[in-house]
Design a protein around this motif. Structure first.
Motif, PDB file in Angstrom:
ATOM      1  N   VAL A  34       0.800  -1.170   0.120  1.00 18.59           N
ATOM      2  CA  VAL A  34      -0.135   0.025  -0.062  1.00 18.59           C
ATOM      3  C   VAL A  34       0.959   1.314   0.059  1.00 18.59           C
ATOM      4  CG1 VAL A  34      -1.623   1.156   1.327  1.00 18.59           C
ATOM      5  CG2 VAL A  34      -1.921  -1.151   1.158  1.00 18.59           C
ATOM      6  N   VAL A  35       1.815   1.262   0.856  1.00 18.76           N
ATOM      7  CA  VAL A  35       2.659   2.679   1.048  1.00 18.76           C
ATOM      8  C   VAL A  35       3.193   2.864  -0.464  1.00 18.76           C
ATOM      9  CG1 VAL A  35       4.599   3.622   2.206  1.00 18.76           C
ATOM     10  CG2 VAL A  35       3.190   2.119   3.455  1.00 18.76           C
ATOM     11  N   PRO A  36       3.897   1.845  -1.177  1.00 19.34           N
ATOM     12  CA  PRO A  36       4.670   2.398  -2.336  1.00 19.34           C
ATOM     13  C   PRO A  36       3.623   3.001  -3.379  1.00 19.34           C
ATOM     14  CG  PRO A  36       5.430   0.172  -1.807  1.00 19.34           C
ATOM     15  CD  PRO A  36       4.114   0.642  -0.893  1.00 19.34           C
ATOM     16  N   GLN A  37       2.503   2.506  -3.385  1.00 19.54           N
ATOM     17  CA  GLN A  37       1.331   2.943  -4.375  1.00 19.54           C
ATOM     18  C   GLN A  37       0.973   4.310  -3.736  1.00 19.54           C
ATOM     19  OE1 GLN A  37      -1.922   0.380  -4.925  1.00 19.54           O
ATOM     20  NE2 GLN A  37      -0.631  -1.587  -5.241  1.00 19.54           N
ATOM     21  N   ALA A  38       0.748   4.661  -2.539  1.00 17.58           N
ATOM     22  CA  ALA A  38       0.357   6.041  -1.819  1.00 17.58           C
ATOM     23  C   ALA A  38       1.565   6.762  -1.990  1.00 17.58           C
ATOM     24  CB  ALA A  38      -0.011   5.645  -0.530  1.00 17.58           C
ATOM     25  N   ASN A  39       2.773   6.379  -2.224  1.00 13.51           N
ATOM     26  CA  ASN A  39       3.887   7.321  -2.397  1.00 13.51           C
ATOM     27  C   ASN A  39       3.854   7.815  -3.922  1.00 13.51           C
ATOM     28  OD1 ASN A  39       4.385   7.581   0.131  1.00 13.51           O
ATOM     29  ND2 ASN A  39       5.873   5.750  -0.098  1.00 13.51           N
ATOM     30  N   VAL A  40       3.244   7.165  -4.854  1.00 14.31           N
ATOM     31  CA  VAL A  40       3.258   7.440  -6.226  1.00 14.31           C
ATOM     32  C   VAL A  40       2.146   8.517  -6.511  1.00 14.31           C
ATOM     33  CG1 VAL A  40       3.048   6.478  -8.706  1.00 14.31           C
ATOM     34  CG2 VAL A  40       3.995   5.165  -6.939  1.00 14.31           C
ATOM     35  N   SER A  41       2.709   9.657  -6.341  1.00 15.45           N
ATOM     36  CA  SER A  41       1.766  10.768  -6.388  1.00 15.45           C
ATOM     37  C   SER A  41       1.769  11.490  -7.889  1.00 15.45           C
ATOM     38  CB  SER A  41       1.998  11.647  -5.239  1.00 15.45           C
ATOM     39  OG  SER A  41       3.307  12.180  -5.195  1.00 15.45           O
ATOM     40  N   ASP A  42       2.844  11.306  -8.562  1.00 19.29           N
ATOM     41  CA  ASP A  42       2.951  11.898  -9.898  1.00 19.29           C
ATOM     42  C   ASP A  42       2.794  11.031 -10.894  1.00 19.29           C
ATOM     43  OD1 ASP A  42       6.225  11.016 -10.932  1.00 19.29           O
ATOM     44  OD2 ASP A  42       5.734  10.520  -8.835  1.00 19.29           O
ATOM     45  N   LEU A  43       2.311  11.455 -12.200  1.00 14.59           N
ATOM     46  CA  LEU A  43       1.693  10.791 -13.496  1.00 14.59           C
ATOM     47  C   LEU A  43       2.871   9.885 -13.853  1.00 14.59           C
ATOM     48  CD1 LEU A  43      -0.512  10.037 -15.388  1.00 14.59           C
ATOM     49  CD2 LEU A  43       0.074  12.035 -16.470  1.00 14.59           C
ATOM     50  N   ALA A  44       4.141  10.431 -13.942  1.00  9.62           N
ATOM     51  CA  ALA A  44       5.205   9.817 -14.631  1.00  9.62           C
ATOM     52  C   ALA A  44       5.475   8.345 -14.012  1.00  9.62           C
ATOM     53  CB  ALA A  44       6.525  10.635 -14.659  1.00  9.62           C
ATOM     54  N   SER A  45       5.743   8.522 -12.556  1.00 12.79           N
ATOM     55  CA  SER A  45       5.834   7.304 -11.728  1.00 12.79           C
ATOM     56  C   SER A  45       4.753   6.338 -11.950  1.00 12.79           C
ATOM     57  CB  SER A  45       5.637   7.292 -10.480  1.00 12.79           C
ATOM     58  OG  SER A  45       6.949   8.616  -9.854  1.00 12.79           O
ATOM     59  N   VAL A  46       3.472   6.725 -12.239  1.00 17.60           N
ATOM     60  CA  VAL A  46       2.398   5.674 -12.514  1.00 17.60           C
ATOM     61  C   VAL A  46       2.798   5.144 -14.071  1.00 17.60           C
ATOM     62  CG1 VAL A  46       0.036   5.492 -12.944  1.00 17.60           C
ATOM     63  CG2 VAL A  46       0.755   6.783 -10.997  1.00 17.60           C
ATOM     64  N   LEU A  47       3.142   5.811 -14.906  1.00 20.53           N
ATOM     65  CA  LEU A  47       3.171   5.560 -16.121  1.00 20.53           C
ATOM     66  C   LEU A  47       4.360   4.511 -16.268  1.00 20.53           C
ATOM     67  CD1 LEU A  47       2.346   8.596 -18.420  1.00 20.53           C
ATOM     68  CD2 LEU A  47       0.769   6.484 -17.921  1.00 20.53           C
ATOM     69  N   ARG A  48       5.588   4.762 -15.799  1.00 18.51           N
ATOM     70  CA  ARG A  48       6.681   3.849 -15.486  1.00 18.51           C
ATOM     71  C   ARG A  48       6.272   2.530 -14.875  1.00 18.51           C
ATOM     72  NH1 ARG A  48       9.729   7.122 -12.772  1.00 18.51           N
ATOM     73  NH2 ARG A  48       9.148   6.282 -10.686  1.00 18.51           N
ATOM     74  N   ASP A  49       5.375   2.566 -14.078  1.00 21.80           N
ATOM     75  CA  ASP A  49       5.140   1.292 -13.381  1.00 21.80           C
ATOM     76  C   ASP A  49       4.273   0.541 -14.349  1.00 21.80           C
ATOM     77  OD1 ASP A  49       4.777  -0.492 -11.169  1.00 21.80           O
ATOM     78  OD2 ASP A  49       2.563   0.074 -11.139  1.00 21.80           O
ATOM     79  N   LEU A  50       3.121   1.153 -15.223  1.00 21.89           N
ATOM     80  CA  LEU A  50       2.575   0.481 -16.015  1.00 21.89           C
ATOM     81  C   LEU A  50       3.422  -0.100 -17.147  1.00 21.89           C
ATOM     82  CD1 LEU A  50      -0.676   2.889 -16.006  1.00 21.89           C
ATOM     83  CD2 LEU A  50      -0.583   0.556 -14.958  1.00 21.89           C
ATOM     84  N   ALA A  51       4.040   0.718 -17.695  1.00 16.56           N
ATOM     85  CA  ALA A  51       5.052   0.263 -18.858  1.00 16.56           C
ATOM     86  C   ALA A  51       5.769  -0.927 -18.422  1.00 16.56           C
ATOM     87  CB  ALA A  51       5.827   1.492 -19.388  1.00 16.56           C
ATOM     88  N   GLY A  52       6.495  -0.699 -17.276  1.00 16.92           N
ATOM     89  CA  GLY A  52       7.563  -2.010 -16.826  1.00 16.92           C
ATOM     90  C   GLY A  52       6.627  -3.207 -16.655  1.00 16.92           C
ATOM     91  N   ARG A  53       5.574  -3.220 -15.901  1.00 21.34           N
ATOM     92  CA  ARG A  53       4.695  -4.455 -15.809  1.00 21.34           C
ATOM     93  C   ARG A  53       4.477  -5.226 -17.142  1.00 21.34           C
ATOM     94  NH1 ARG A  53       1.658  -1.683 -11.881  1.00 21.34           N
ATOM     95  NH2 ARG A  53      -0.336  -1.854 -13.287  1.00 21.34           N
ATOM     96  N   GLU A  54       3.856  -4.343 -18.160  1.00 20.99           N
ATOM     97  CA  GLU A  54       3.719  -4.631 -19.503  1.00 20.99           C
ATOM     98  C   GLU A  54       4.658  -5.345 -20.126  1.00 20.99           C
ATOM     99  OE1 GLU A  54       0.947  -5.435 -20.694  1.00 20.99           O
ATOM    100  OE2 GLU A  54      -0.470  -4.097 -19.613  1.00 20.99           O
ATOM    101  N   ALA A  55       5.927  -4.491 -20.129  1.00 23.61           N
ATOM    102  CA  ALA A  55       7.150  -5.063 -20.909  1.00 23.61           C
ATOM    103  C   ALA A  55       7.813  -6.548 -20.163  1.00 23.61           C
ATOM    104  CB  ALA A  55       8.318  -3.837 -20.686  1.00 23.61           C
ATOM    105  N   LYS A  56       7.638  -6.543 -18.728  1.00 25.38           N
ATOM    106  CA  LYS A  56       7.998  -7.711 -18.188  1.00 25.38           C
ATOM    107  C   LYS A  56       7.219  -8.913 -18.577  1.00 25.38           C
ATOM    108  CE  LYS A  56       8.873  -9.571 -13.600  1.00 25.38           C
ATOM    109  NZ  LYS A  56       8.753  -9.238 -12.148  1.00 25.38           N
TER     110      LYS A  56
END
Length: 472
Positions: A34-56
Motif C-alpha cells: 500500500v505504501v509504495p502505491q500511496a507514495n506514487v503521487s506523480d503521473l510519470a511514476s504511474v506510467l513507468r510502473d504500468l509500462a514496466g509491468r507490460e514489458a516484463k
C-alpha cells in the motif's frame, strides 16, 4: 478466582502475542503493497510502473519462444509473444481506468514501428510512432501527441540470446498531461487486509483456549505449592510437595521440601533447647529455694543440737548427739543435692572443663576427695550432655548414700567407644533392692545412655560402688 490469577494472565498473554503477530503481518502487508502505491503521487511514476509491468510480461512470453533464427526481426518476435499472451490490453480497447484516468498502450519494435496498440484508430499498426525513443534502456517524457499534450514512458522488451539479453521492442504508455493518479481506496485494501482481520477474530478464542489448556498443569502445581507454603507459614512443617519434572517449578518444589525439613529441624531444636533451658531454670529455682529455706533451717537445727548436746544431762546427751548427727547428715545431703541441681556451662566450656569444675565443686564444698582422670573425646552434643548428667547424678548418689572418702571419675575413648566411670570407696548396696526406691536416679542414668545407643551397668559391694557407661 483463577481467571484473574496466574492462569488467566498467561492465557491473556497467549492471545496478546498471537494478536500482535497478526497485526504485525498486516502492517508488513500495508508497508509492502500500500505504501509504495500511496507514495506514487506523480503521473510519470504511474506510467513507468504500468509500462514496466507490460514489458516484463511480454519478456516472459518471449522467453517461451524457440531460439530466434539468425536474421529474425524483433517485429516478428513481438508478434509471436503477443500471440502467446492473448488476450492482452494492447490488443483490446483502452485499459480500464483503475488508476483514475485512461491510458493508451502501444507496442513498438526497435525501429519504433507499431506492432500492437490499445487504440488502433489513433496509432495504426505498422506505422511509425510519432514519439522518438529516449534510449535503449527506455525512459519517459512529455510532449504533444495526436491526442494532445501527454506524459509518456517507454520500457524495453528483452529476449535471451546466446550472446546475452537482446532488446526486441518497447512498450509505450501515455496519459493526458492533466491526469492525476488516484490514491489507494478502501476497496483496494480490503482484499489484502480481510484475511488478517478474519485471523484476528478467530485467534482470540483459539488463543484463549490454548492458553488455558497449556497452563493448566503449571498453574495447578503453583497453586498446590502456594497452599503448602501457607501451611508452613502457619507453623505446620509436615507437608511435602511431590516433585514432578525437571523444570524451574520442580526445582522450586525440591527447594521447598528442603526448606521445610530444615525449618522443622530448626524449630524442633529450638523447642528442645527451650525445654532444656526451662529445666535448668527450674532446677536453679529449686536450688535457690532449698538453699534459702531448708538449708538455713538445717543449719539452725545443727546449732541447736550442738548446744543441747553440751547442755543436756547425761541421760539426754545420747539423744542430743543423735540429733546433731542427723542434722549434719541432712545438711551434707542437702549440699550434695544443691550441687546436683547446680547448672554447669557445658556449651561454653566443653565436656572436660565442665567435668573438672563439677569434681572440684564436690571436693571443695563437701570435703570429699574427688580424683578426675579425663581424656579429650569426640562426642555429639547430646552425648556430652548425657555424660555430664550421668557423672553429676553418680557423684550426688555417692555423697548422699555411700558416705565415701574418695571418688574417682574416669573418661576415656582411645580408638573405640567412649567410656565414663564413677567409682567410690563408700558403703555399697544391693542394686536390685533399690529398684523401687526413689532418689538413686539409676533408671534415669540408664535411660540417658540407652537412648544414645550405649550400654550401662553398675557394680556395688562392701568395698564401694562403680557406675560405668559406654557410648558409641
Amino acid at each position: 478466582m483463577w481467571r484473574f490469577g496466574l492462569r488467566g494472565r498467561m492465557a491473556a498473554s497467549y492471545v496478546l502475542v498471537t494478536a500482535t503477530a497478526v497485526l504485525l503481518v498486516e502492517a508488513v502487508i500495508v508497508a509492502v503493497y500500500v505504501v509504495p502505491q500511496a507514495n506514487v503521487s506523480d503521473l510519470a511514476s504511474v506510467l513507468r510502473d504500468l509500462a514496466g509491468r507490460e514489458a516484463k510480461a511480454l519478456s516472459q512470453e518471449a522467453a517461451k519462444l524457440p531460439p530466434p533464427l539468425p536474421g529474425a526481426s524483433g517485429h516478428e518476435l513481438l508478434q509471436k509473444a503477443m500471440a502467446l499472451g492473448k488476450p492482452r490490453t494492447l490488443m483490446a480497447d483502452a485499459r480500464p481506468p483503475d488508476q483514475g484516468f485512461t491510458t493508451l498502450e502501444v507496442l513498438v519494435d526497435t525501429e519504433c514501428s507499431i506492432v500492437a496498440s490499445s487504440a488502433p484508430k489513433l496509432y495504426e499498426l505498422d506505422t511509425v510512432l510519432g514519439v522518438r525513443l529516449p534510449g535503449r534502456e527506455g525512459g519517459g517524457g512529455n510532449t504533444k501527441t495526436v491526442v494532445g499534450p501527454a506524459v509518456w514512458h517507454f520500457s524495453p522488451v528483452t529476449v535471451k540470446t546466446p550472446v546475452g539479453l537482446q532488446i526486441i521492442g518497447y512498450v509505450y504508455v501515455q496519459a493526458p498531461a492533466e491526469a492525476v493518479p488516484a490514491a489507494p481506496s478502501v476497496d483496494s485494501l480490503t482484499p489484502l487486509l480481510a484475511p488478517g482481520l478474519l485471523a484476528l477474530v478467530l485467534v482470540v478464542p483459539v488463543g484463549l483456549l490454548f492458553g488455558l489448556l497449556s497452563t493448566r498443569r503449571l498453574t495447578s502445581r503453583v497453586r498446590r505449592l502456594a497452599g503448602l507454603t501457607t501451611a508452613v507459614a502457619s507453623g505446620d512443617f509436615r507437608p511435602r510437595v511431590a516433585v514432578s519434572g525437571s523444570d524451574e517449578v520442580s526445582t522450586l518444589e525440591h527447594s521447598f521440601n528442603i526448606m521445610t525439613d530444615r525449618l522443622g529441624a530448626s524449630v524442633e531444636a529450638a523447642r528442645l533447647t527451650a525445654r532444656a533451658e526451662a529445666r535448668q531454670a527450674e532446677r536453679g529455682r529449686i536450688a535457690r529455694e532449698l538453699h534459702d529455706s531448708i538449708s538455713q533451717d538445717l543449719f539452725s537445727l545443727s546449732l541447736l543440737a550442738g548446744g543441747m548436746r553440751r547442755a543436756a544431762p547425761d541421760a539426754l546427751r545420747e539423744q542430743a548427739e543423735a540429733m546433731e548427727r542427723t542434722a549434719a547428715r541432712a545438711m551434707r545431703e542437702m549440699q550434695a543435692l544443691l550441687l546436683e541441681l547446680r547448672p554447669v556451662a557445658l556449651e561454653d566450656a566443653g565436656l572436660v572443663p565442665a567435668l573438672e569444675e563439677l569434681c572440684h565443686a564436690y571436693e571443695t564444698r563437701l570435703g570429699v576427695r574427688v580424683e578426675a582422670h579425663l581424656a579429650e573425646v569426640a562426642l555429639s552434643p547430646p552425648a556430652e550432655h548425657a555424660v555430664l548428667r550421668l557423672v553429676q547424678e553418680a557423684l550426688g548418689n555417692a555423697i548422699k548414700h555411700a558416705d565415701p572418702t574418695k571418688i574417682t571419675v574416669r573418661l576415656s575413648g582411645d580408638d573405640g567407644p567412649v567410656t565414663v566411670e564413677v567409682s567410690d570407696d563408700g558403703q555399697g548396696f544391693d542394686p536390685s533392692s533399690v529398684a523401687t526406691k526413689h532418689g538413686m536416679g539409676l533408671a534415669l542414668m540408664r535411660e540417658r545412655v540407652e537412648e544414645l545407643g550405649g550400654s550401662w551397668k553398675i557394680h556395688s559391694d562392701g568395698s564401694g560402688t562403680t557406675v560405668r557407661a559406654s557410648l558409641p
